[in-house]
Structures are given as structure tokens and as C-alpha cells.
Design an enzyme around this catalytic site. Structure first.
Site, short mmCIF file in Angstrom:
data_model
loop_
_atom_site.label_atom_id
_atom_site.label_comp_id
_atom_site.label_asym_id
_atom_site.label_seq_id
_atom_site.Cartn_x
_atom_site.Cartn_y
_atom_site.Cartn_z
N GLU A 38 0.85 -1.19 0.00
CA GLU A 38 0.00 0.00 0.00
C GLU A 38 0.88 1.24 0.00
O GLU A 38 1.86 1.30 0.74
CB GLU A 38 -0.88 0.09 1.26
CG GLU A 38 -1.97 -0.93 1.40
CD GLU A 38 -2.76 -0.73 2.69
OE1 GLU A 38 -2.85 0.43 3.16
OE2 GLU A 38 -3.25 -1.73 3.23
N GLU A 78 -13.73 5.73 -0.76
CA GLU A 78 -14.67 4.81 -0.10
C GLU A 78 -15.38 5.53 1.05
O GLU A 78 -14.74 5.90 2.04
CB GLU A 78 -13.92 3.58 0.39
CG GLU A 78 -13.26 2.79 -0.74
CD GLU A 78 -12.31 1.70 -0.24
OE1 GLU A 78 -12.81 0.76 0.43
OE2 GLU A 78 -11.10 1.81 -0.49
N LYS A 80 -15.49 4.53 5.08
CA LYS A 80 -14.34 4.70 5.96
C LYS A 80 -14.58 5.92 6.85
O LYS A 80 -15.50 6.71 6.61
CB LYS A 80 -13.07 4.88 5.11
CG LYS A 80 -12.65 3.61 4.41
CD LYS A 80 -11.29 3.78 3.78
CE LYS A 80 -10.76 2.44 3.28
NZ LYS A 80 -9.40 2.56 2.74
N GLU A 86 -9.32 9.63 5.22
CA GLU A 86 -9.43 8.19 4.95
C GLU A 86 -10.39 7.89 3.80
O GLU A 86 -10.27 6.86 3.14
CB GLU A 86 -9.89 7.45 6.21
CG GLU A 86 -8.88 7.43 7.34
CD GLU A 86 -7.69 6.53 7.06
OE1 GLU A 86 -7.78 5.68 6.15
OE2 GLU A 86 -6.67 6.66 7.76
#
Length: 343
Positions: free
Chosen positions: A265, A316, A319, A324
Site C-alpha cells: 500500500e 470509499e 471509511k 481516509e
């Protein structure tokens, strides 16, 4: 055609082939599912294919996603286990065998499993003691199923590192070492890589007084800014390289000298905090992608490709609010947040 023109044509062809292969294979993308408005997996995989991305990391064995990847052809997946399954995977070889039977075997050989990861960022932490046995049981289960080409590993974050500056001084923290050490030794002895989640964004955010923004973004590598860190006879012009090499140094100190580190990541948010901007995200991610394409490695491991998975495919919304939710290269409606040169 003259011999000279033929030579030039062949050289050009192989250079272009090299670039194409590097672009298609050295960069992967994390495909998370923590959103209530994400496109169906088939459209997501089509998007990846359209960008010449054939490597994907997913965090749990979602069969809809695995089916879409398998049906697309030519895809490779880094498949994670749920952290919640680690206890059973570590304690029960039969559960590990069932896991492989349910989540790996049905999708082979249409889908290539690049790695299986036993947990994500559980070292250090209350489940750290489970990781090694979970890796071993999954590895044994794969081999019992006559699957010998899928390494089993785990993904750790920089929180496992107690000292990272200068990079050569990198070492696991006292809390992490009793668990990371045996894991690294097992991986190295089997030729399996260690996966590392590397985020210069969080390092910079936590210490902006001592870390230059251009250094965190890697802009020195791209030609802007002059910040550098000298470590013996090695020179660092980007924090990404320094963090990866700190992980290498830590692994070397626990019998992991031949270990390969895969960056599972890395990314930079485009909104949600002061330095989380589209411009910064674009600069950082493109710099990392350029490094992966070049295959030049890091100062400590020169010439060794840094296999890298960008985080993440989508913003997203399930989250935590803020940064985030804003690591995506794309919005759920499939529009780009910013342009990334992947190949």
C-alpha cells in the site's frame, strides 16, 4: 532494410516491449470495498484492464470480486485473509485447508494468485502472535493441494518499525521484534516476500517541522526541490525510498538479508486534511508510479524492482470521515480524481 536500420528497429522494439511489460506488471492497485456506492466488480475490473493494470490487491476473499478478476483473464491478485480469521488459521490446519479449498482452488488457473497475506497490519498488536502459525498453516494447505507457486506472507505497516532514521538504522520496535523476527526469517528461508504498507503522507503529517514536503512527495526524484538525506554512501531524495530501505534494514537485522519487500500500500489523500490536496496526491502518486515503472529499486537495493500497489482504486465513503475517504484514484462514478500515468 540495411543492417543498421534493422538494428535500430529491433532495439526500438525491445525497448518498447520492456516499457510495456514494466508498466503492466510493476504497478498494482488496492481494490477496497468500504463504500455503499461502488460500481459492480465487473465494471471495476474493466476499468483496471483499460488502464493496463493486471495486478490487484484485495483485503478479503470476496467471491464476486474474485470471479470478475478470473473472468477478465490475465489478472493477478494479492489475496488477504480477514484479520478476524487469523486465530482459526493459526490454530487449525483443517480450517486453513478449508480456506484454501473455498477461496483459492475454485479460481485457479484462470486467476493467478500472486501472494496470500495472513492479516493486514497486525504486527504489532494483540494478534501479532498468530501471524507466523497462520502463514505456516496456509502454506502447508496450499502445498497439500499441489499449489506450490503461491507465496504466503503478511502485510505490516511502519508502526512495526521502532527506528527508521537514517534508513540504515531501521529496526523493528521492541514490541514488534518478537513476532516480526520469526516471520521475516520464515519468509526469507522460503523465498517469500514481506509486504509493507508505506505512507510518507502520515510520516510528513506527523512531523512537518522536520520533514520537508517536497521530500515527502518525492518531488526531488521528479526534478523539483533539492532536499536530500545522506546515509553513509547512499543518498535519498524521497521519503518513499527511505521508508522502504528502513524496512529492508530492519529485516536484515533479524536474518532477513535476502528478503524482498513488496510495497502493498502507498498513496496520498486528495482531500480531508490540510496537506491532503489533489495537487499533492497527483505529485506523490505519479512519482511513485514512475519509480515502479523505472525498476531502478532503492538506494539500498539498486536495480531491484520495487513492486508497488497504489492505494486505492476508489474513494470509499464507509471509511472514517476525512482523509481516509479520499485516497482513491477514482470516484465511485468512475471519473478520475486526478490523472495518473500508469504505463
Amino acid at each position: 532494410m540495411s543492417d543498421f536500420l534493422l538494428f535500430v528497429a529491433l532495439v526500438s522494439y525491445f525497448i518498447s516491449l520492456n516499457l510495456e511489460v514494466g508498466g503492466a506488471t510493476s504497478i498494482g492497485i488496492n481494490y477496497g470495498l468500504l463504500g455503499d456506492n461502488l460500481p459492480p466488480p465487473e465494471r471495476c475490473v474493466s476499468l483496471l484492464k483499460s488502464r493496463n493494470v493486471n495486478r490487484v490487491r484485495i483485503f478479503d476473499p470476496n467471491h464476486d470480486v474474485l470471479t470478475a478478476l478470473a473472468n477478465a483473464g490475465g489478472m493477478e491478485v494479492v489475496l488477504g485473509t480477514l484479520n478476524a480469521d487469523l486465530e482459526q488459521l493459526a490454530s487449525s490446519p483443517s480450517f486453513a485447508a478449508q480456506w484454501v479449498s473455498a477461496h483459492v482452488i475454485p479460481f485457479r488457473p484462470r486467476l493467478k494468485f500472486r501472494y496470500i497475506t495472513a492479516g493486514n497490519e497486525v504486527i504489532p498488536g494483540p494478534m501479532a502472535h498468530l501471524v507466523l502459525n497462520a502463514i505456516k498453516n496456509l502454506d502447508s494447505a496450499l502445498k497439500s493441494a499441489q499449489i506450490t507457486d503461491v507465496p504466503v506472507t503478511t502485510a505490516i505497516g511502519m508502526a512495526s518499525i521502532g527506528k527508521s532514521y537514517p534508513p540504515s538504522a531501521g529496526e523493528f520496535s521492541d514490541e514488534s521484534r518478537p513476532y516480526a523476527g520469526p516471520v521475516v526469517e520464515f519468509l526469507a528461508s522460503n523465498g517469500y516476500p514481506l509486504l509493507a504498507n508505506v505512507y510518507p503522507y502520515f510520516a510528513y503529517k506527523g512531523d512537518p517541522a522536520n520533514i520537508a514536503r517536497e521530500y515527502a512527495l518525492g518531488n526531488s526524484v521528479a526534478g523539483g526541490g533539492g532536499k536530500r538525506v545522506v546515509d553513509g554512501n547512499l543518498e535519498y531524495r524521497g521519503l518513499f525510498d527511505a521508508m522502504v530501505d528502513a524496512m529492508y534494514a530492519a529485516a536484515e537485522k533479524v536474518n532477513g538479508g535476502g528478503l524482498k519487500v513488496v510495497v502493498s500500500e502507498t498513496g496520498w489523500p486528495s482531500a480531508g486534511a490540510e496537506v491532503a490536496t489533489v495537487d499533492n496526491a497527483r505529485a506523490y502518486v505519479n512519482n511513485v508510479a514512475a519509480k515502479a515503472r523505472a525498476g531502478a529499486g532503492t538506494p539500498r537495493r539498486q536495480g531491484s524492482e520495487v513492486e508497488t500497489y497504489l492505494f486505492a482504486l476508489f474513494n470509499e465513503d464507509l471509511k472514517p470521515q476525512g482523509e481516509e475517504q479520499n485516497f482513491g484514484l477514482y470516484r465511485p462514478d468512475l471519473t478520475e480524481v486526478y490523472k495518473v500515468d500508469l504505463n
